[in-house]
Design an enzyme around this catalytic site. Structure first.
Site, short mmCIF file in Angstrom:
data_model
loop_
_atom_site.label_atom_id
_atom_site.label_comp_id
_atom_site.label_asym_id
_atom_site.label_seq_id
_atom_site.Cartn_x
_atom_site.Cartn_y
_atom_site.Cartn_z
N MET A 1 0.81 -1.01 0.04
CA MET A 1 0.01 -0.06 -0.12
C MET A 1 0.82 1.31 -0.01
O MET A 1 1.93 1.25 0.81
CB MET A 1 -0.98 -0.05 1.37
CG MET A 1 -1.78 1.25 1.50
SD MET A 1 -2.91 1.35 0.06
CE MET A 1 -3.09 3.22 0.06
N ASN B 1 0.79 4.32 0.85
CA ASN B 1 0.53 5.66 1.95
C ASN B 1 1.90 6.57 1.73
O ASN B 1 3.13 6.04 1.72
CB ASN B 1 0.80 4.86 3.33
CG ASN B 1 -0.13 3.86 3.48
OD1 ASN B 1 -1.16 3.75 3.45
ND2 ASN B 1 0.60 2.86 3.77
N HIS C 1 5.75 -0.03 -8.23
CA HIS C 1 4.32 0.29 -8.40
C HIS C 1 4.08 1.24 -7.48
O HIS C 1 3.19 2.17 -7.49
CB HIS C 1 3.37 -0.76 -8.15
CG HIS C 1 2.00 -0.68 -8.16
ND1 HIS C 1 1.08 -1.54 -9.04
CD2 HIS C 1 1.15 -0.40 -7.21
CE1 HIS C 1 -0.12 -1.09 -8.72
NE2 HIS C 1 -0.27 -0.36 -7.59
N GLU C 2 4.35 1.01 -6.35
CA GLU C 2 3.98 1.85 -4.82
C GLU C 2 4.74 3.15 -5.14
O GLU C 2 4.10 4.16 -4.76
CB GLU C 2 4.27 1.25 -3.71
CG GLU C 2 3.72 -0.24 -3.46
CD GLU C 2 2.30 -0.11 -3.87
OE1 GLU C 2 1.51 0.81 -3.76
OE2 GLU C 2 1.78 -1.39 -3.87
ZN LIG Z 1 -1.62 0.26 -6.45
#
Ligand SMILES: [Zn+2]
Length: 1001
Positions: free
Chosen positions: A383, A385, A417-418
């Site tokens: 994720m 954040n 990706h993140e």
């Molecule tokens: Zn994503």
């Protein structure tokens, strides 16, 4: 967020959970936080010390008064406060833990769950005091400075499963010079609207447009063990349990951690103050500015964090742990102390990718630091954040020499990706979840671009075609698929669109756009979009506008068209087209006809959808597979003609170079035959680019599957695989033959298919051979190819593959101390474990399970969990599924993996479906009552169903379970229906073809 690396993991849990929390703990956990508001007030609102002291004393004095007033007027929507309870507004689910089966049904959401537009949050100041043992409660306070956009009497925000006492709420007006009014506003009512997850404060005093106010709320909650909101997980060090508390807020779970305006467009600045045990550490989005002793909790300290930039609530994150970290400049990675060495790879690629992205977007990364943390339990893959990226361990940790090549690529991809989200998603955020595809599609596309930048030898851009485009083609060929830009309302619908359509189709159409706009125009447009919309939110139309401007400035698009006109046909319509291309005899005209590609026969006639299609092509004499810029466009019409002498006279042509367009291509039979002939030529077939060979295989087999052409034509083309050794074409072939395999496996002619495929595999099998190397510099593509080819060979019953697998596994069993010494090379483990367990007994199974329990390597755990599903013994599989939901040895995050593993064979699929049918309520409760979890499990357990009897059995189960016939269920039913239909239409003709090819048995 990354949710895709486990194919089954398409959804995050977003919904109401039935907590195991004891309800009586509610009052004791509302520890007053009298010390913190003083410090935090001055920090955020620039209130002078004197005012603050006055304010606090006044606040304390008025608490009783306010409490009294509120007590007399408050109503808590649908809630009846039990006598003697001072907690008034709390969630139904938390408080009234149900003993009745019917109350286990999901709460229905209202259709419209959007917040009113009258209030805009500006700043949050949040204090949190979590208890990392005992009942895992936390208490906190939030002060939200808001601006009123329309006169109103209500402050409506989100809160879910939080305890808010009437007396803990106050609203102050902000006066000149940022002073707070001494008198709080008079509160009329406070209540929850459960079906919207709203917490409403109704005032007697009007909130005046243009004025600012501070809302103060104290609250408490439980750090839960469902993997959403503020949750806990644990790991063991020498049998001692260590706790970690961390967050997962996307999409709608920040409201479970603190009351907030929990919509992506409502950006604000956040300042956090978190109390923690002295021997642990806390990380959050921003760096720590100071730490001081906690006044009342022994051995606790406060960490005060710097104020964030304006951002969405779903990007707030914090984690409290006893982890170790390693850093490179202001880039740090965190993990369990005994796993921190495995984080070195992520730390080596992270800063490189970050700097690549800064150049790519031409926008500086705006935060002072980045932390990445590998958590013992994590629902999704990772994720994004802002400034604190959270991962499941297998998506961030890589142990050289002990982990597979695949897991190395996965770490690089997920990190890419993140990090891409730090701009695309975090800096500029979709205005609403309907446009989440912009976030996820873009980050999924950038995974490949960033991996290609740091490791060009991986040829990731070729792999894109099979991993993303061809895989989502299958889902998007269902008539029950959905639009990429899909209107969504409630948390369940929001959770459902974090699916392959948003991720894979999103990335595919972005890639198509990058190719038709050309790289430089695409990047310039993006950069302007990111700069112009920074710290705010945007819709897809905003992006189209910037790209159109850039395309027109560069002369790429004429005045009559726009990126919006083109892209709307791809984002606002469901599915994708197949273009049938045929020659006119005796002329230079080429006829193109587009129609939506669907598997189901029945819905074909109803479709009247058309797309703007970028056309690229080459011919047997040109053989130019490099130019991906469209030569021309097929407009949004059914039939279109182009004049081209080469196309009409050359031996053959191939459209959709590198498969950069999101469409299939069908040809007249002569062209298919000419292409097949060229592929059959062992000396020349490689003149066609690998991605296009993969395209031909995937298109021809799917066109046959959807009855657009005959299986004879399709199977004839696959004959060339006998001399194909390319990784990407084989991957496409394996995926497609897996479907035919899953249809044949329940039939009497499976041996014919096996015989044919084993024959085709001969050459590539001899090239990869059954061996493994632990040397780091071995060609990663060879390693990947080997593992895919061996998996298929063993599955089809290749004798050497099976006996070698068993031999390797027995070697391991014989090894003294098998936990420390595993003689099997990492890249062979997947196939060796699975095959040995498949052909083995309880003994092999137990040996593997024992190793699973003992290893602390998360990647090894994953391999073993997958292999344990390979057994053919039903009772072992039942026992395995039972263990999967027992919550003892197998983590909650891995339940999907266990089910997918078991469902992956004929025997296992029956077991999985049966188990699901008998235990779905129990599974549902264990997983957190979110029905989409069950949908995911069902998808696996129904994959091979292809008879009317099985369909009827499945539908009967759906009726008995009283489930809504919502989209995921419709998709599963359609899948089974089309398989039943497929068997009727194609089975016999394929058998005939196979008999001709390999002789009848
Ligand atoms: Zn994503």
């Amino acid at each position: 967020m990354v949710v895709k690396e486990i194919p089954l993991h398409e959804n995050l849990s977003m919904e109401a959970r039935h907590l195991n929390a004891n309800t009586s703990g509610a009052s004791s956990r509302a520890t007053p936080t009298t010390t913190t508001p003083t410090t935090t007030f001055s920090r955020v609102y620039s209130v002078s010390i004197t005012t603050a002291v006055l304010l606090i004393s006044f606040f304390i004095c008025t608490l009783l008064a306010v409490g009294f007033i509120v007590y007399n007027f408050a109503t808590c929507g649908q809630l009846t406060a039990e006598p003697g309870e001072d907690i008034v507004c709390t969630s139904v689910h938390l408080r009234h833990k149900s003993n009745h089966a019917q109350n286990d049904q999901l709460p229905k959401y209202d259709r419209d769950v959007r917040l009113p537009q009258s209030i805009q949050p500006l700043k949050y100041n949040i204090t949190l005091e979590p208890e990392l043992s005992g009942n895992f409660s936390f208490s906190g306070s939030v002060q939200i400075r808001v601006r009123v956009l329309q006169d109103c009497y209500n402050i409506t925000m989100h809160a879910e499963e939080l305890n808010i006492s009437r007396s803990d709420v106050a609203v102050y007006r902000v006066l000149a010079q940022n002073q707070l009014d001494q008198d709080s506003l008079r509160i009329h009512k406070q209540y929850l609207v459960g079906a919207k997850q709203f917490f409403v404060i109704e005032l007697y005093d009007k909130l005046v447009r243009g004025s600012e106010y501070v809302v103060h709320i104290q609250f408490g909650g439980i750090i839960q063990d469902f993997l959403q909101g503020f949750y806990r997980s644990s790991y063991k060090v020498h049998n001692e349990t260590r706790w970690v508390a961390s967050t997962q807020f996307q999409a709608t779970d920040a409201r479970r951690a603190f009351p907030c305006f929990d919509e992506p467009a409502l950006k604000a600045k956040f300042t956090l103050h978190i109390a923690r045990p002295r021997n642990m550490t806390t990380v959050s989005n921003m760096p720590i500015t100071s730490t001081n002793k906690h006044d009342s909790i022994p051995n606790y300290v406060w960490d005060h964090f710097a104020e964030s930039l304006p951002m969405s609530t779903y990007l707030v994150a914090y984690a409290i742990s006893d982890f170790s970290h390693i850093s490179s400049g202001n880039f740090s990675v965190w993990a369990r102390a005994d796993a921190i060495r495995s984080a070195e790879y992520a730390l080596s690629v992270g800063p490189r990718i970050l700097s690549f992205l800064q150049d790519f977007f031409n926008v500086t990364f705006p935060l002072p630091k980045i932390d990445m943390i590998a958590l013992p339990e994590f629902q999704a893959g990772a994720m994004e954040n802002w400034g604190l990226i959270t991962f499941r361990e297998t998506a961030m940790l890589f142990e050289p020499g002990l982990a597979t090549a695949n897991s190395k690529q996965r770490v690089a991809a997920v990190v890419g990706h993140e990090l891409a989200h730090q701009w695309f998603g975090n800096l500029v955020t979709p205005s609403w979840w309907a446009d989440i595809w912009l976030n996820e599609g873009f980050a999924s596309y950038m995974e490949y671009i960033t991996a290609d930048a740091i490791a060009p030898e991986w040829k990731q851009l070729d792999q894109f075609v099979v991993n993303e485009l061809q895989s989502v083609f299958q889902l998007d060929a269902l008539s029950t698929s959905h639009k990429i830009s899909q209107e969504v309302y409630n948390p369940q619908e929001i959770s459902e669109i974090f699916d392959r359509i948003s991720y894979a189709k999103g990335s595919t159409i972005i890639r198509m756009m990058a190719h038709f706009l050309t790289d430089s125009v695409f990047r310039r447009g993006l950069s302007k979009y990111l700069r112009d919309m920074a710290y705010s939110s945007a819709s897809q139309d905003d992006l189209w506008r910037f790209l159109t401007d850039e395309a027109k400035a560069s002369g790429l698009l004429d005045r009559s068209t726009s990126v919006k006109e083109i892209m709307d046909t791809w984002t606002l319509q469901t599915g994708y087209p197949v273009v049938k291309i045929s020659r006119h005899p005796n002329s230079n005209a080429i006829r193109l006809e587009q129609v939506r590609f669907v598997y189901a026969n029945s819905s074909k006639e109803d479709e009247s959808l058309f797309w703007w299609i970028p056309l690229t092509f080459t011919t047997s004499t040109e053989l130019n597979f490099a130019n991906t810029r469209p030569t021309t466009w097929m407009p949004r019409t059914k039939v279109y003609e182009i004049e081209n002498r080469n196309l009409s006279t050359d031996k053959w042509f191939i459209f959709n170079i590198q498969q950069t367009g999101y469409y299939r291509v069908n040809y007249d039979i002569d062209n298919w035959q000419a292409i097949t002939q060229h592929l059959m030529d062992e000396k020349h077939f490689e003149e066609i680019a690998p991605a296009n060979r993969a395209q031909l295989i995937d298109d021809v087999l799917n066109l046959a599957r959807g009855s657009f052409l005959s299986y004879d034509t399709a199977m004839n083309l696959t004959r060339y695989l006998a001399h194909e050794t390319g990784h990407v074409p084989w991957k496409a072939a394996i995926i497609n033959f897996n479907f035919i395999d899953s249809m044949f496996v329940n039939s009497g002619d499976y041996d014919l298919l096996k015989k044919y495929l084993l024959k085709q595999l001969g050459k590539v099998y001899n090239e990869v051979r059954f061996e493994d190397s632990r040397s780091d510099n071995e060609d990663i593509l060879l390693l990947l190819k080997r593992s895919e080819i061996l998996n298929m060979a063993c599955h089809l019953g290749h004798q050497e593959c099976i006996s070698e697998s068993i031999r390797h596994f027995q070697n391991w069993i014989q090894t003294p101390n098998p936990d420390a010494n595993n003689p099997i090379g990492p890249n062979l483990r997947g196939v060796v474990y699975c095959t040995a367990i498949q052909y083995g007994t309880e003994y092999e199974w137990d040996f593997a399970f024992e190793r699973y329990l003992r290893t602390s390597l998360s990647g090894e755990k994953e391999l073993l969990l997958t292999a344990l599903g390979c057994s053919k013994e039903p009772w072992l599989l039942y026992r395995y599924l039972r263990r999967g939901i027992a919550g003892e040895h197998i983590r909650k995050q891995d339940v999907f993996r266990v089910f997918a593993a078991v469902s992956n064979s004929v025997v296992g699929q029956h077991v999985a479906f049966d188990f699901l049918r008998n235990n779905w309520q129990e599974i549902n409760t264990y997983m957190g009552s979110q029905i989409t979890n069950i949908h995911t499990l069902l998808k696996f357990a129904t994959k091979r169903m292809n008879s009317k009897y099985q369909l009827a059995e499945f539908e009967e189960f759906l009726r008995d379970a009283h489930w809504d016939y919502d989209r995921p269920i419709q998709q599963i039913v359609e899948q089974v229906e089309t398989s039943v239909d497929w068997m009727t239409r194609n089975y016999k003709s394929i058998v005939k073809w196979l008999q001709r090819e390999v002789g009848s048995t």
